[in-house]
Design a protein around this motif. Structure first.
Motif, mmCIF file in Angstrom:
data_model
loop_
_atom_site.group_PDB
_atom_site.id
_atom_site.type_symbol
_atom_site.label_atom_id
_atom_site.label_comp_id
_atom_site.label_asym_id
_atom_site.label_seq_id
_atom_site.Cartn_x
_atom_site.Cartn_y
_atom_site.Cartn_z
ATOM 1 N N TYR A 1 0.964 -1.233 0.136
ATOM 2 C CA TYR A 1 -0.064 -0.076 0.197
ATOM 3 C C TYR A 1 1.036 1.419 0.008
ATOM 4 O O TYR A 1 1.989 1.298 0.589
ATOM 5 C CB TYR A 1 -1.093 -0.045 1.192
ATOM 6 C CG TYR A 1 -1.831 -1.084 1.261
ATOM 7 C CD1 TYR A 1 -2.995 -1.166 0.404
ATOM 8 C CD2 TYR A 1 -1.555 -2.306 2.084
ATOM 9 C CE1 TYR A 1 -3.875 -2.238 0.512
ATOM 10 C CE2 TYR A 1 -2.308 -3.497 1.931
ATOM 11 C CZ TYR A 1 -3.684 -3.358 1.242
ATOM 12 O OH TYR A 1 -4.318 -4.561 1.232
ATOM 13 N N LYS B 1 -2.872 3.598 -3.769
ATOM 14 C CA LYS B 1 -3.392 2.062 -3.273
ATOM 15 C C LYS B 1 -3.498 2.440 -1.766
ATOM 16 O O LYS B 1 -2.650 2.531 -1.113
ATOM 17 C CB LYS B 1 -2.347 1.028 -3.632
ATOM 18 C CG LYS B 1 -2.905 -0.442 -3.159
ATOM 19 C CD LYS B 1 -4.310 -0.635 -3.693
ATOM 20 C CE LYS B 1 -4.603 -2.308 -3.137
ATOM 21 N NZ LYS B 1 -6.089 -2.940 -3.598
ATOM 22 N N CYS B 2 -4.767 2.078 -1.115
ATOM 23 C CA CYS B 2 -5.080 2.626 0.286
ATOM 24 C C CYS B 2 -5.465 1.675 0.882
ATOM 25 O O CYS B 2 -6.326 0.677 0.710
ATOM 26 C CB CYS B 2 -5.978 3.875 0.346
ATOM 27 S SG CYS B 2 -5.380 5.145 -0.577
ATOM 28 N N LEU B 3 -5.128 1.468 2.468
ATOM 29 C CA LEU B 3 -5.829 0.746 3.240
ATOM 30 C C LEU B 3 -6.242 1.301 4.294
ATOM 31 O O LEU B 3 -5.889 2.298 5.095
ATOM 32 C CB LEU B 3 -4.432 -0.184 3.754
ATOM 33 C CG LEU B 3 -4.875 -1.098 4.992
ATOM 34 C CD1 LEU B 3 -5.751 -2.270 4.457
ATOM 35 C CD2 LEU B 3 -3.746 -2.015 5.469
#
Length: 213
Positions: free
Chosen positions: A34, A103-105
């Motif tokens: 991420y 790209k994220c969490l």
């Protein structure tokens, strides 16, 4: 007039009324996958610590609240961004464009009061969600004094309080923010703290108490 805080944070002259406990789930994560970590609660970061997840200290961490940001810094994260306001809707407006190409969490509780996850996805953010903890109700046998000042630090704290107790007409309720206040709209002696922090809520409670002495 007694002051009750529905949180475990200790303050002089304030009684803690704990009606919940945090249960952390067992998780496995590879943070190297991420670009950005979204955390709206310090508990999300504690979950990483409890599960001994290897940290990617260079990844960007987007937080709500000073306590969450401070804990991220304590863990060693270098790129921490804190929302100017402590509401999920404001967080979304502030960072939605910035998160679009990352790209994220999102590490979150089992039950959340906001629609931040849906808002981010609907705005095209590549978002994975992992439920890392849960707030579980815990009953209390404590006999409360009325009238008192009650500080509610989340919508869930209101729900848990009303499972065990009720507010009397001459009590005062302090809400940490608008989402929490919505659970108390039928109560006339309600104050919404201007700054969304427990410290500010306690300061407001003591100010109101001094006026009533």
């Amino acid at each position: 007039m007694p002051i009750y805080l529905l949180n475990k944070a200790p303050f002089e002259g304030v009684k803690n009324l704990i009606l919940n406990e945090i249960v952390f789930f067992d998780i496995k994560l590879n943070l190297d996958r991420y670009d950005a970590l979204v955390c709206t609660s310090k508990n999300a970061l504690i979950a990483l610590q409890k599960n001994k997840i290897p940290l990617n200290l260079d990844m960007e961490v987007y937080t709500i609240g000073e306590n969450t940001a401070c804990f991220a810094q304590k863990l060693g994260f270098k790129n921490i961004k804190i929302a100017k306001k402590s509401y999920a809707s404001d967080f979304f407006q502030e960072f939605k464009e910035e998160l679009e190409n990352k790209k994220c969490l999102y590490l979150r509780a089992k039950i959340i009061a906001s629609s931040l996850n849906l808002d981010l996805r609907n705005n095209g953010v590549d978002l994975d969600e992992v439920i890392v903890y849960e707030n579980v109700f815990k009953s209390s046998g404590e006999i409360l004094i009325h009238p008192s000042i009650f500080i509610f630090t989340s919508a869930l704290s209101v729900e848990n309080f009303l499972k065990n107790y009720s507010l009397h007409e001459d009590d005062i309720a302090i809400s940490i923010g608008n989402s929490t206040a919505k659970k108390l709209l039928n109560f006339k002696n309600l104050f919404v703290c201007e700054k969304q922090s427990i410290e500010a809520c306690v300061a407001l409670a003591k100010k109101l108490e001094s006026r009533l002495v």
